[in-house]
Scaffold this motif. Structure first.
Motif, PDB file in Angstrom:
ATOM      1  N   LEU A 227     -57.885  10.002  23.653  1.00  0.00           N
ATOM      2  CA  LEU A 227     -56.835   9.281  22.934  1.00  0.00           C
ATOM      3  C   LEU A 227     -55.493   9.768  23.489  1.00  0.00           C
ATOM      4  O   LEU A 227     -55.170  10.956  23.371  1.00  0.00           O
ATOM      5  CB  LEU A 227     -56.899   9.560  21.437  1.00  0.00           C
ATOM      6  N   PRO A 228     -54.684   8.877  24.080  1.00  0.00           N
ATOM      7  CA  PRO A 228     -53.526   9.344  24.851  1.00  0.00           C
ATOM      8  C   PRO A 228     -52.489  10.107  24.049  1.00  0.00           C
ATOM      9  O   PRO A 228     -52.066  11.198  24.459  1.00  0.00           O
ATOM     10  CB  PRO A 228     -52.939   8.053  25.434  1.00  0.00           C
ATOM     11  N   LEU A 229     -52.077   9.582  22.889  1.00  0.00           N
ATOM     12  CA  LEU A 229     -50.982  10.242  22.167  1.00  0.00           C
ATOM     13  C   LEU A 229     -51.437  11.537  21.518  1.00  0.00           C
ATOM     14  O   LEU A 229     -50.694  12.520  21.490  1.00  0.00           O
ATOM     15  CB  LEU A 229     -50.387   9.291  21.133  1.00  0.00           C
ATOM     16  N   VAL A 230     -52.661  11.544  21.000  1.00  0.00           N
ATOM     17  CA  VAL A 230     -53.199  12.776  20.402  1.00  0.00           C
ATOM     18  C   VAL A 230     -53.300  13.854  21.480  1.00  0.00           C
ATOM     19  O   VAL A 230     -52.890  14.999  21.289  1.00  0.00           O
ATOM     20  CB  VAL A 230     -54.575  12.507  19.757  1.00  0.00           C
ATOM     21  N   SER A 231     -53.846  13.488  22.637  1.00  0.00           N
ATOM     22  CA  SER A 231     -54.014  14.450  23.735  1.00  0.00           C
ATOM     23  C   SER A 231     -52.665  14.914  24.271  1.00  0.00           C
ATOM     24  O   SER A 231     -52.486  16.099  24.567  1.00  0.00           O
ATOM     25  CB  SER A 231     -54.837  13.818  24.866  1.00  0.00           C
ATOM     26  N   ALA A 232     -51.718  13.985  24.385  1.00  0.00           N
ATOM     27  CA  ALA A 232     -50.396  14.341  24.903  1.00  0.00           C
ATOM     28  C   ALA A 232     -49.683  15.305  23.968  1.00  0.00           C
ATOM     29  O   ALA A 232     -49.135  16.320  24.402  1.00  0.00           O
ATOM     30  CB  ALA A 232     -49.547  13.080  25.094  1.00  0.00           C
ATOM     31  N   ALA A 233     -49.706  14.997  22.665  1.00  0.00           N
ATOM     32  CA  ALA A 233     -49.041  15.876  21.695  1.00  0.00           C
ATOM     33  C   ALA A 233     -49.690  17.256  21.689  1.00  0.00           C
ATOM     34  O   ALA A 233     -49.009  18.285  21.636  1.00  0.00           O
ATOM     35  CB  ALA A 233     -49.096  15.251  20.307  1.00  0.00           C
TER      36      ALA A 233
ATOM     37  N   LEU B  29     -45.402  13.382  29.951  1.00  0.00           N
ATOM     38  CA  LEU B  29     -45.955  13.240  28.598  1.00  0.00           C
ATOM     39  C   LEU B  29     -44.843  13.094  27.561  1.00  0.00           C
ATOM     40  O   LEU B  29     -44.908  12.234  26.675  1.00  0.00           O
ATOM     41  CB  LEU B  29     -46.828  14.445  28.254  1.00  0.00           C
ATOM     42  N   VAL B  30     -43.826  13.935  27.664  1.00  0.00           N
ATOM     43  CA  VAL B  30     -42.725  13.872  26.690  1.00  0.00           C
ATOM     44  C   VAL B  30     -41.993  12.532  26.826  1.00  0.00           C
ATOM     45  O   VAL B  30     -41.698  11.868  25.823  1.00  0.00           O
ATOM     46  CB  VAL B  30     -41.763  15.059  26.891  1.00  0.00           C
ATOM     47  N   ALA B  31     -41.736  12.114  28.082  1.00  0.00           N
ATOM     48  CA  ALA B  31     -41.058  10.828  28.299  1.00  0.00           C
ATOM     49  C   ALA B  31     -41.894   9.679  27.735  1.00  0.00           C
ATOM     50  O   ALA B  31     -41.378   8.773  27.071  1.00  0.00           O
ATOM     51  CB  ALA B  31     -40.804  10.617  29.791  1.00  0.00           C
ATOM     52  N   GLY B  32     -43.199   9.735  27.971  1.00  0.00           N
ATOM     53  CA  GLY B  32     -44.082   8.688  27.479  1.00  0.00           C
ATOM     54  C   GLY B  32     -44.132   8.649  25.954  1.00  0.00           C
ATOM     55  O   GLY B  32     -44.115   7.576  25.347  1.00  0.00           O
ATOM     56  N   MET B  33     -44.186   9.827  25.332  1.00  0.00           N
ATOM     57  CA  MET B  33     -44.244   9.879  23.872  1.00  0.00           C
ATOM     58  C   MET B  33     -42.938   9.360  23.270  1.00  0.00           C
ATOM     59  O   MET B  33     -42.951   8.660  22.247  1.00  0.00           O
ATOM     60  CB  MET B  33     -44.532  11.308  23.403  1.00  0.00           C
ATOM     61  N   ARG B  58     -47.483  -1.181  34.765  1.00  0.00           N
ATOM     62  CA  ARG B  58     -47.197  -0.919  33.358  1.00  0.00           C
ATOM     63  C   ARG B  58     -46.067   0.087  33.185  1.00  0.00           C
ATOM     64  O   ARG B  58     -45.251  -0.013  32.268  1.00  0.00           O
ATOM     65  CB  ARG B  58     -48.471  -0.450  32.640  1.00  0.00           C
ATOM     66  N   ILE B  59     -46.004   1.063  34.087  1.00  0.00           N
ATOM     67  CA  ILE B  59     -44.897   2.028  34.022  1.00  0.00           C
ATOM     68  C   ILE B  59     -43.587   1.310  34.331  1.00  0.00           C
ATOM     69  O   ILE B  59     -42.569   1.530  33.665  1.00  0.00           O
ATOM     70  CB  ILE B  59     -45.119   3.202  35.003  1.00  0.00           C
ATOM     71  N   ALA B  60     -43.632   0.429  35.335  1.00  0.00           N
ATOM     72  CA  ALA B  60     -42.422  -0.318  35.708  1.00  0.00           C
ATOM     73  C   ALA B  60     -41.926  -1.189  34.560  1.00  0.00           C
ATOM     74  O   ALA B  60     -40.715  -1.418  34.416  1.00  0.00           O
ATOM     75  CB  ALA B  60     -42.709  -1.182  36.933  1.00  0.00           C
ATOM     76  N   SER B  61     -42.874  -1.649  33.715  1.00  0.00           N
ATOM     77  CA  SER B  61     -42.457  -2.498  32.591  1.00  0.00           C
ATOM     78  C   SER B  61     -42.063  -1.676  31.365  1.00  0.00           C
ATOM     79  O   SER B  61     -41.796  -2.219  30.302  1.00  0.00           O
ATOM     80  CB  SER B  61     -43.582  -3.473  32.238  1.00  0.00           C
ATOM     81  N   GLY B  62     -42.057  -0.343  31.520  1.00  0.00           N
ATOM     82  CA  GLY B  62     -41.566   0.518  30.440  1.00  0.00           C
ATOM     83  C   GLY B  62     -42.613   0.918  29.415  1.00  0.00           C
ATOM     84  O   GLY B  62     -42.268   1.275  28.286  1.00  0.00           O
ATOM     85  N   SER B  63     -43.880   0.882  29.788  1.00  0.00           N
ATOM     86  CA  SER B  63     -44.937   1.252  28.840  1.00  0.00           C
ATOM     87  C   SER B  63     -45.012   2.774  28.683  1.00  0.00           C
ATOM     88  O   SER B  63     -45.270   3.498  29.646  1.00  0.00           O
ATOM     89  CB  SER B  63     -46.289   0.711  29.335  1.00  0.00           C
TER      90      SER B  63
END
Lengths: 277, 119
Positions: A227-233, B29-33, B58-63
């Motif tokens: 799970l991306p957000l759980v794993s990232a956090a 990760l921080v940027a993505g979150m 998807r990154i280019a579209s800001g995901s």
């Protein structure tokens, strides 16, 4: 994810990273129960997130330990052969096990490994000549490092290499099955039976568990359990906690903390068993 | 170059490889979150290996999730990079026993990749 759950995850992940960096663990032994019991994440997803957290804490902590010469790169490389094989097997098997079985296994492991966690015995100091006196492959695995707390160079030789490799294989399987780094088995074995000082054992374990966790993390990733957000956090929090752990390590009475942590492991393990049974 | 100097380089490069992997992955990760808090997605939607192919677009579209996906991949391969770096250093030091041991570990890690790719 609700804000209060995210904050809990960040706080818990930081604590896991801090504890992990102090004892050569990846933090999974704390993180998985947090994700399952408090945040109600399904256990397969919790294990996947924990493995990623273990990679994070290993990489963050090991870079410092390697630079300071405490982690034994050659011993770590040798033990990685069996630990990676075990991790791949464990990760593959976990996909076939029901969630309840994994919960029971994890809870039992927490209670069982509280015993070696509570025990600690410092290795008798060796001179450089004693440490380098042996012959054969195992003799090349000894090492030395400067211990600021003792103000001297600490030398050691490695004994019982086959035992260390066998336990590393089992620790790898445990890692793949339960999302822990395996340090909970490796560190006591290296210190109690293989002649390694605690600091070097913890540093070498931290060095190894990243590769161990990575081996099974890819298996979980392929199954779609990450799970991306759980794993990232979890990863970000663990890195922050492990950096804090490195900063406070010299000031903490690790022996006393170890016993309290062992008690926590028993309590949390019992809670997980209660939830399942 | 003496053995001591070679081992010092081995230590430095290994430490740098680990630190670089952590810094790059945590940044992603921080940027993505942060992006995800602005455009929330389903937190329970799991990552899939086939998603790697669409990552750049998807990154280019800001995901934010795509950035997180990339950050997690960078983190996951950091130990692999460390093993490769150490294997190369062992070869430079002509320590072929440990170079072969590292090679064995790499082989096993590629088995895990293959298992992950098959799913």
């Amino acid at each position: 994810m609700p804000t209060h759950e995210l904050l809990l995850l960040l706080a818990g992940g930081s604590a896991a990273g801090l504890i992990g960096s102090l004892f050569g663990l990846g933090g999974g032994i704390l993180l998985v129960p947090l994700l399952v019991l408090v945040l109600h994440i399904p256990i397969h997803n919790a294990i996947a997130a924990s493995l990623i957290g273990v990679i994070a804490t290993s990489s963050a902590t090991a870079s410092r330990n390697v630079r300071h010469g405490i982690a034994n790169l050659r011993l770590g490389s040798a033990l990685e052969v069996t630990t990676v094989a075990g991790a791949i097997a464990g990760g593959a098997i976990a996909g076939y096990l029901p969630a309840k079985a994994l919960m029971v296994m994890f809870a039992s492991a927490m209670i069982l490994f509280a015993i070696p966690m509570a025990r600690s015995r410092e290795v008798v100091a060796m001179t450089r000549e004693e440490a380098t006196a042996g012959t054969g492959f195992a003799a090349r695995l000894g090492g030395s490092y400067f211990d600021p707390a003792e103000g001297r160079e600490v030398h050691y030789a490695i004994r019982r290499l086959p035992l260390a490799m066998a336990v590393s294989g089992a620790a790898g399987m445990l890692s793949g099955l339960l999302g822990v780094g395996g340090g909970i088995m490796k560190v006591p074995t290296l210190t109690l039976y293989c002649g390694m000082p605690v600091k070097a054992a913890a540093a070498t374990s931290t060095f190894m568990i990243g590769v161990t966790a990575m081996a099974s993390a890819f298996v979980y990733y392929g199954r779609g359990d990450v799970l991306p957000l759980v794993s990232a956090a979890a990863a970000v929090a663990i890195v922050a906690g492990s950096r804090a752990g490195l900063a406070v390590a010299a000031r903490i009475n690790a022996r006393a903390l170890r016993k309290w942590f062992a008690l926590l492991m028993v309590v949390v393990g019992a809670q997980m068993l209660w939830k399942v049974l | 170059m003496s053995r001591v100097e070679l081992e010092a380089i081995e230590v430095s490069i290994t430490a740098v490889a680990l630190k670089a992997g952590v810094v790059v992955s945590v940044t992603l990760l921080v940027a993505g979150m942060i992006l995800e808090t602005l455009q929330p997605a389903n937190v329970m939607a799991a990552l899939r290996p086939e998603g790697i192919l669409t990552l750049p677009s998807r990154i280019a579209s800001g995901s934010g999730i795509a950035l997180v996906h990339l950050g997690l991949l960078v983190l996951m391969v950091t130990p692999l990079v460390r093993v490769v770096v150490l294997a190369v250093e062992f070869i430079r030091e002509r320590d072929y026993s440990f170079a072969m041991i590292s090679g064995g570990v790499l082989l096993l890690l590629f088995v895990s990749f293959a298992l992950g790719a098959v799913g």
